[in-house]
Design a protein around this motif. Structure first.
Motif, PDB file in Angstrom:
ATOM      1  N   ASN A  75      -0.934  19.749   4.604  1.00 18.24           N
ATOM      2  CA  ASN A  75      -1.254  20.056   2.962  1.00 18.24           C
ATOM      3  C   ASN A  75      -1.346  21.293   2.491  1.00 18.24           C
ATOM      4  O   ASN A  75      -1.428  20.985   0.743  1.00 18.24           O
ATOM      5  CB  ASN A  75      -3.099  20.481   3.444  1.00 18.24           C
ATOM      6  CG  ASN A  75      -3.848  19.049   3.216  1.00 18.24           C
ATOM      7  OD1 ASN A  75      -3.869  17.971   2.624  1.00 18.24           O
ATOM      8  ND2 ASN A  75      -4.323  18.810   5.104  1.00 18.24           N
ATOM      9  N   LEU A  76       0.157  22.001   2.872  1.00 24.62           N
ATOM     10  CA  LEU A  76       1.179  22.829   2.166  1.00 24.62           C
ATOM     11  C   LEU A  76       0.679  22.400   1.596  1.00 24.62           C
ATOM     12  O   LEU A  76       1.810  20.828   0.575  1.00 24.62           O
ATOM     13  CB  LEU A  76       1.686  23.319   2.916  1.00 24.62           C
ATOM     14  CG  LEU A  76       1.524  24.972   3.707  1.00 24.62           C
ATOM     15  CD1 LEU A  76       2.173  25.866   4.213  1.00 24.62           C
ATOM     16  CD2 LEU A  76       0.848  25.578   2.645  1.00 24.62           C
ATOM     17  N   GLY A  77       1.622  22.681  -0.125  1.00 29.47           N
ATOM     18  CA  GLY A  77       2.608  22.380  -1.300  1.00 29.47           C
ATOM     19  C   GLY A  77       1.337  21.751  -2.846  1.00 29.47           C
ATOM     20  O   GLY A  77       1.292  23.189  -3.744  1.00 29.47           O
ATOM     21  N   TYR A  78       1.053  20.850  -2.390  1.00 30.05           N
ATOM     22  CA  TYR A  78       0.691  20.857  -4.230  1.00 30.05           C
ATOM     23  C   TYR A  78      -0.838  20.777  -4.493  1.00 30.05           C
ATOM     24  O   TYR A  78      -1.388  20.331  -5.580  1.00 30.05           O
ATOM     25  CB  TYR A  78       1.212  19.133  -4.468  1.00 30.05           C
ATOM     26  CG  TYR A  78       2.627  19.961  -4.656  1.00 30.05           C
ATOM     27  CD1 TYR A  78       3.516  19.983  -6.057  1.00 30.05           C
ATOM     28  CD2 TYR A  78       3.301  19.419  -3.463  1.00 30.05           C
ATOM     29  CE1 TYR A  78       5.007  20.478  -6.163  1.00 30.05           C
ATOM     30  CE2 TYR A  78       4.646  20.309  -3.276  1.00 30.05           C
ATOM     31  CZ  TYR A  78       5.164  20.338  -4.806  1.00 30.05           C
ATOM     32  OH  TYR A  78       6.745  20.734  -4.458  1.00 30.05           O
ATOM     33  N   TYR A  79      -1.657  21.750  -3.710  1.00 32.26           N
ATOM     34  CA  TYR A  79      -3.213  21.717  -4.266  1.00 32.26           C
ATOM     35  C   TYR A  79      -3.065  22.922  -4.950  1.00 32.26           C
ATOM     36  O   TYR A  79      -1.749  24.088  -4.845  1.00 32.26           O
ATOM     37  CB  TYR A  79      -3.717  22.408  -3.313  1.00 32.26           C
ATOM     38  CG  TYR A  79      -4.947  20.830  -2.074  1.00 32.26           C
ATOM     39  CD1 TYR A  79      -6.069  19.762  -2.964  1.00 32.26           C
ATOM     40  CD2 TYR A  79      -4.027  20.420  -0.930  1.00 32.26           C
ATOM     41  CE1 TYR A  79      -6.812  19.466  -2.398  1.00 32.26           C
ATOM     42  CE2 TYR A  79      -4.980  19.494  -0.525  1.00 32.26           C
ATOM     43  CZ  TYR A  79      -5.696  18.548  -1.639  1.00 32.26           C
ATOM     44  OH  TYR A  79      -6.254  17.572  -0.614  1.00 32.26           O
ATOM     45  N   ASN A  80      -3.989  23.258  -6.089  1.00 32.17           N
ATOM     46  CA  ASN A  80      -3.893  24.602  -6.741  1.00 32.17           C
ATOM     47  C   ASN A  80      -4.635  25.432  -5.932  1.00 32.17           C
ATOM     48  O   ASN A  80      -3.855  26.860  -6.423  1.00 32.17           O
ATOM     49  CB  ASN A  80      -4.599  23.953  -7.810  1.00 32.17           C
ATOM     50  CG  ASN A  80      -3.897  23.460  -8.736  1.00 32.17           C
ATOM     51  OD1 ASN A  80      -4.471  21.946  -8.506  1.00 32.17           O
ATOM     52  ND2 ASN A  80      -2.556  23.606  -9.969  1.00 32.17           N
ATOM     53  N   TYR A  81      -5.386  25.601  -5.839  1.00 33.07           N
ATOM     54  CA  TYR A  81      -5.948  26.377  -4.830  1.00 33.07           C
ATOM     55  C   TYR A  81      -6.072  26.398  -3.403  1.00 33.07           C
ATOM     56  O   TYR A  81      -7.044  24.711  -2.891  1.00 33.07           O
ATOM     57  CB  TYR A  81      -7.354  26.758  -5.141  1.00 33.07           C
ATOM     58  CG  TYR A  81      -7.083  27.546  -6.882  1.00 33.07           C
ATOM     59  CD1 TYR A  81      -6.806  29.190  -6.774  1.00 33.07           C
ATOM     60  CD2 TYR A  81      -7.025  27.206  -8.110  1.00 33.07           C
ATOM     61  CE1 TYR A  81      -6.665  29.425  -7.715  1.00 33.07           C
ATOM     62  CE2 TYR A  81      -6.852  28.158  -9.766  1.00 33.07           C
ATOM     63  CZ  TYR A  81      -6.544  28.886  -8.821  1.00 33.07           C
ATOM     64  OH  TYR A  81      -6.314  29.912 -10.102  1.00 33.07           O
ATOM     65  N   TYR A  82      -6.267  27.005  -2.250  1.00 33.23           N
ATOM     66  CA  TYR A  82      -6.525  27.347  -1.129  1.00 33.23           C
ATOM     67  C   TYR A  82      -8.049  27.936  -0.470  1.00 33.23           C
ATOM     68  O   TYR A  82      -7.199  28.598  -0.054  1.00 33.23           O
ATOM     69  CB  TYR A  82      -5.798  27.031   0.401  1.00 33.23           C
ATOM     70  CG  TYR A  82      -4.204  25.852  -0.191  1.00 33.23           C
ATOM     71  CD1 TYR A  82      -3.159  26.101  -1.260  1.00 33.23           C
ATOM     72  CD2 TYR A  82      -4.373  24.909   0.548  1.00 33.23           C
ATOM     73  CE1 TYR A  82      -2.591  25.663  -1.779  1.00 33.23           C
ATOM     74  CE2 TYR A  82      -3.125  24.193   0.056  1.00 33.23           C
ATOM     75  CZ  TYR A  82      -2.027  24.494  -0.646  1.00 33.23           C
ATOM     76  OH  TYR A  82      -1.107  23.358  -1.071  1.00 33.23           O
ATOM     77  N   VAL A  83      -9.028  27.299  -0.528  1.00 37.28           N
ATOM     78  CA  VAL A  83     -10.226  28.411  -0.215  1.00 37.28           C
ATOM     79  C   VAL A  83     -10.692  28.308   1.127  1.00 37.28           C
ATOM     80  O   VAL A  83     -11.072  26.683   2.107  1.00 37.28           O
ATOM     81  CB  VAL A  83     -11.297  27.486  -0.917  1.00 37.28           C
ATOM     82  CG1 VAL A  83     -12.681  28.122  -1.316  1.00 37.28           C
ATOM     83  CG2 VAL A  83     -11.160  27.705  -3.167  1.00 37.28           C
ATOM     84  N   ILE A  84     -10.736  29.439   1.937  1.00 40.87           N
ATOM     85  CA  ILE A  84     -10.269  29.053   3.529  1.00 40.87           C
ATOM     86  C   ILE A  84     -11.031  29.555   3.970  1.00 40.87           C
ATOM     87  O   ILE A  84     -11.586  31.264   3.757  1.00 40.87           O
ATOM     88  CB  ILE A  84      -9.089  29.657   3.691  1.00 40.87           C
ATOM     89  CG1 ILE A  84      -8.093  27.825   3.412  1.00 40.87           C
ATOM     90  CG2 ILE A  84      -8.617  29.501   5.130  1.00 40.87           C
ATOM     91  CD1 ILE A  84      -6.450  28.642   4.177  1.00 40.87           C
ATOM     92  N   MET A  85     -12.153  29.017   5.005  1.00 37.36           N
ATOM     93  CA  MET A  85     -13.116  30.111   5.568  1.00 37.36           C
ATOM     94  C   MET A  85     -11.991  30.423   7.503  1.00 37.36           C
ATOM     95  O   MET A  85     -12.342  29.849   7.700  1.00 37.36           O
ATOM     96  CB  MET A  85     -14.480  29.290   5.762  1.00 37.36           C
ATOM     97  CG  MET A  85     -15.599  29.830   6.519  1.00 37.36           C
ATOM     98  SD  MET A  85     -17.258  29.321   6.581  1.00 37.36           S
ATOM     99  CE  MET A  85     -17.336  29.487   4.871  1.00 37.36           C
ATOM    100  N   PRO A  86     -11.306  31.578   7.477  1.00 33.72           N
ATOM    101  CA  PRO A  86     -10.930  31.826   8.273  1.00 33.72           C
ATOM    102  C   PRO A  86     -11.822  32.647  10.100  1.00 33.72           C
ATOM    103  O   PRO A  86     -11.860  33.551   9.948  1.00 33.72           O
ATOM    104  CB  PRO A  86      -9.795  32.846   8.269  1.00 33.72           C
ATOM    105  CG  PRO A  86     -10.964  33.932   7.175  1.00 33.72           C
ATOM    106  CD  PRO A  86     -11.876  32.906   6.490  1.00 33.72           C
ATOM    107  N   HIS A  87     -12.397  31.198  10.703  1.00 32.22           N
ATOM    108  CA  HIS A  87     -13.450  31.845  11.421  1.00 32.22           C
ATOM    109  C   HIS A  87     -12.523  31.666  12.672  1.00 32.22           C
ATOM    110  O   HIS A  87     -13.040  31.259  13.248  1.00 32.22           O
ATOM    111  CB  HIS A  87     -14.852  31.072  11.409  1.00 32.22           C
ATOM    112  CG  HIS A  87     -15.966  31.657  10.041  1.00 32.22           C
ATOM    113  ND1 HIS A  87     -17.176  31.224  10.453  1.00 32.22           N
ATOM    114  CD2 HIS A  87     -15.707  32.506   9.618  1.00 32.22           C
ATOM    115  CE1 HIS A  87     -17.734  31.799   9.506  1.00 32.22           C
ATOM    116  NE2 HIS A  87     -16.860  32.315   8.818  1.00 32.22           N
ATOM    117  N   PHE A  88     -12.379  33.475  13.355  1.00 26.91           N
ATOM    118  CA  PHE A  88     -11.354  33.186  14.163  1.00 26.91           C
ATOM    119  C   PHE A  88     -11.642  34.858  14.718  1.00 26.91           C
ATOM    120  O   PHE A  88     -10.621  35.282  13.128  1.00 26.91           O
ATOM    121  CB  PHE A  88      -9.919  32.987  14.158  1.00 26.91           C
ATOM    122  CG  PHE A  88     -10.339  31.854  13.811  1.00 26.91           C
ATOM    123  CD1 PHE A  88      -9.993  30.771  14.924  1.00 26.91           C
ATOM    124  CD2 PHE A  88      -9.349  30.759  12.220  1.00 26.91           C
ATOM    125  CE1 PHE A  88      -9.829  29.211  14.819  1.00 26.91           C
ATOM    126  CE2 PHE A  88     -10.023  29.736  12.209  1.00 26.91           C
ATOM    127  CZ  PHE A  88     -10.273  28.565  13.581  1.00 26.91           C
TER     128      PHE A  88
END
Lengths: 338, 338
Positions: free
Chosen positions: A136-149
């Motif tokens: 999904n890299l590329g053309y979303y305006n924002y990437y809201v991510i929960m990095p539960h690792f």
């Protein structure tokens, strides 16, 4: 047309939405201002080698959103710098549960109702996490991510431009850069909560942290465990950390801290069966407050981050096109169970 | 290459995934069988006017999934008819909550872990519901949809080919055709549940159904209300239907049926405050069982559909490429609150 980014043939987004996003991004980055003329459909189509119909569809959508307008003789121009309703947001969280419901609802309520939010789940699977981001890299305006690792995912996240990245709920220690984040300080939150509870806690012989490692979908941050251990050692409280709940290990005179509601309910049933009194014979604390915990078994003591506030803070980053690292507020509520 | 459907330029899916889906669909529809030769990358690219790189990427993904393989001299051919792992599923539900968590988890656990499921929420907004369907029409293999509306949405759903449509949780009375559905029979479920509870229920003077119309995101099927009224009239029980909960309307000698957990908790707090005894002074029933309701206030009586089974049934339709209309099992569990 230097504001147009090259289009991405393998993006999840259809081409017309990529075109829309290019215009929206240019407005948000002040490359385009209110009144500025846009390329004609012909020019756009020729320069970027895409069909005129595709450009037309993108312009029509932008016009519907009130962002651009057209005039006889003048062509298309920027009509409004308020681009919120045309934003496309990629939201990647761990899994579906009732805390996510609070977070998600406060997040979408704080944004324009027209904003497009596509939600994805990684289920604590690091390969799936990476695949979803890369695809999904590329053309979303924002990437809201929960990095539960607990593993280091900074390498994966570095692929996202830092001005488009918003981390939620969990920090990524090795990730530098000017991105946005609103997170729980797991180590300090548990330390300060237990410190507040110390006057009540000290009546118990042992404090036991019960992890949910027998459940399928679960993540407990290493920081939480180390904050727990630090508190117990600083305040000279005898403690144990269990990987999973075995009710036979529940004994009189002990307090238990659960990170998982399933374990809490299992423990409550066992305590009932033994006719023990909560908050006297046995003490219980649980992570994450819910409506029901206020009245369950007379009230469950909780350590709880404010998921509603977390959603609002994440939306504020987007609305103001801001960055920053914000610790989410955490509260400790003592109820009958301790 | 008659198995290839024309590509859709405005589809949400990138072209290489559309190519993948064409091949997968052809296998599922028996147009292609194990061992059958596929068009070469050259042929495919020429005939469909798409870039060779796009076809290559699609074939590479299909090969990684074990569905096709290539051999020197023979080119690409179908290696396995087990296409589950390459399926793309469009899942459209009302909103995020804990019942959806059970349903979602049982659904994905029953499918191949490689299956791609994109989840969307309509939030009871019929325009959003239509927009999400129309925008995503085309190249998903299945559309799994929760049509939580009392308005007629059959016209919107008819746009989806019936062999790709799976309705969950709610029926759409006006939709004919050979699609799949697993749904609650809201009218009959409430009638039969209350009938089972009649020996206990009859000790109360009034039975009140409390709707959550003051909450933002809620849907109560008309069928549920008419099933409730039919039961009360057949069994000569005095009843009222309230649009929302006003705790001052809770009085001794009455029983209350809630469809919403928030209202249940609010009522429980009020009953505690009055020092009334549940199941004696006042009776409570709530929709949808959860782990906690078993022990909350000594146990809450529930009418509950089996969301886990619903997820499994929906996955079975997909795995077996089957159709049918299946009523989901509902149980009535009498606990202390009635």
């Amino acid at each position: 047309m230097n504001f147009i980014e090259p289009l991405n043939a393998t993006s999840q987004l259809p081409v017309y939405r990529q075109v829309m996003n290019s215009v929206v991004d240019a407005i948000r980055n002040k490359q385009l201002k209110k009144g500025d003329r846009l390329p004609s459909i012909n020019e756009f189509s020729r320069e970027m080698s895409i069909a005129q119909g595709t450009v037309l569809k993108a312009y029509a959508e932008l016009k519907k959103d009130g962002i651009i307008d057209s005039q006889q003789g003048k062509g298309f121009f920027v009509a409004s710098e308020n681009t919120q309703r045309s934003l496309n947001i990629f939201l990647l969280v761990d899994t579906l549960n009732q805390y996510k419901e609070v977070l998600y609802n406060s997040f979408i309520e704080a944004l324009d109702p027209q904003t497009t939010i596509d939600i994805y789940f990684h289920h604590y699977n690091i390969k799936r996490f990476e695949k979803l981001i890369v695809e999904n890299l590329g053309y979303y305006n924002y990437y809201v991510i929960m990095p539960h690792f607990n593993e280091d995912v900074s390498g994966i996240l570095r692929q996202i431009p830092s001005d488009r990245l918003i981390l939620i709920d969990n920090e990524v220690h090795n990730l530098r850069g000017n991105y946005a984040a609103v997170y729980q300080n797991f180590k300090d939150d548990i330390y300060q909560s237990l410190k507040t509870g110390f006057p009540v806690l000290k009546k118990y012989d042992f404090l036991n942290l019960v992890l949910p490692k027998n459940h399928r979908f679960e993540f407990v941050p290493d920081d939480l465990i180390s904050g727990f251990k630090k508190f117990c050692s600083d305040y000279k409280i005898k403690f144990k950390v269990y990987d999973f709940l075995d009710v036979k290990k529940i004994v009189i005179g002990n307090a238990y801290l659960f990170t998982d509601d399933f374990d809490l309910v299992t423990a409550l049933k066992y305590v009932n069966l033994q006719n023990w009194e909560l908050g006297k014979d046995v003490g219980l604390i649980c992570y994450d407050d819910t409506l029901v915990k206020e009245i369950l078994a007379g009230g469950i003591t909780v350590i709880s981050t404010d998921f509603k506030q977390m959603g609002i803070t994440a939306a504020d980053f987007i609305k103001g096109n801001k960055r920053g690292k914000i610790e989410n507020p955490c509260t400790f509520i003592i109820r009958k169970s301790l």
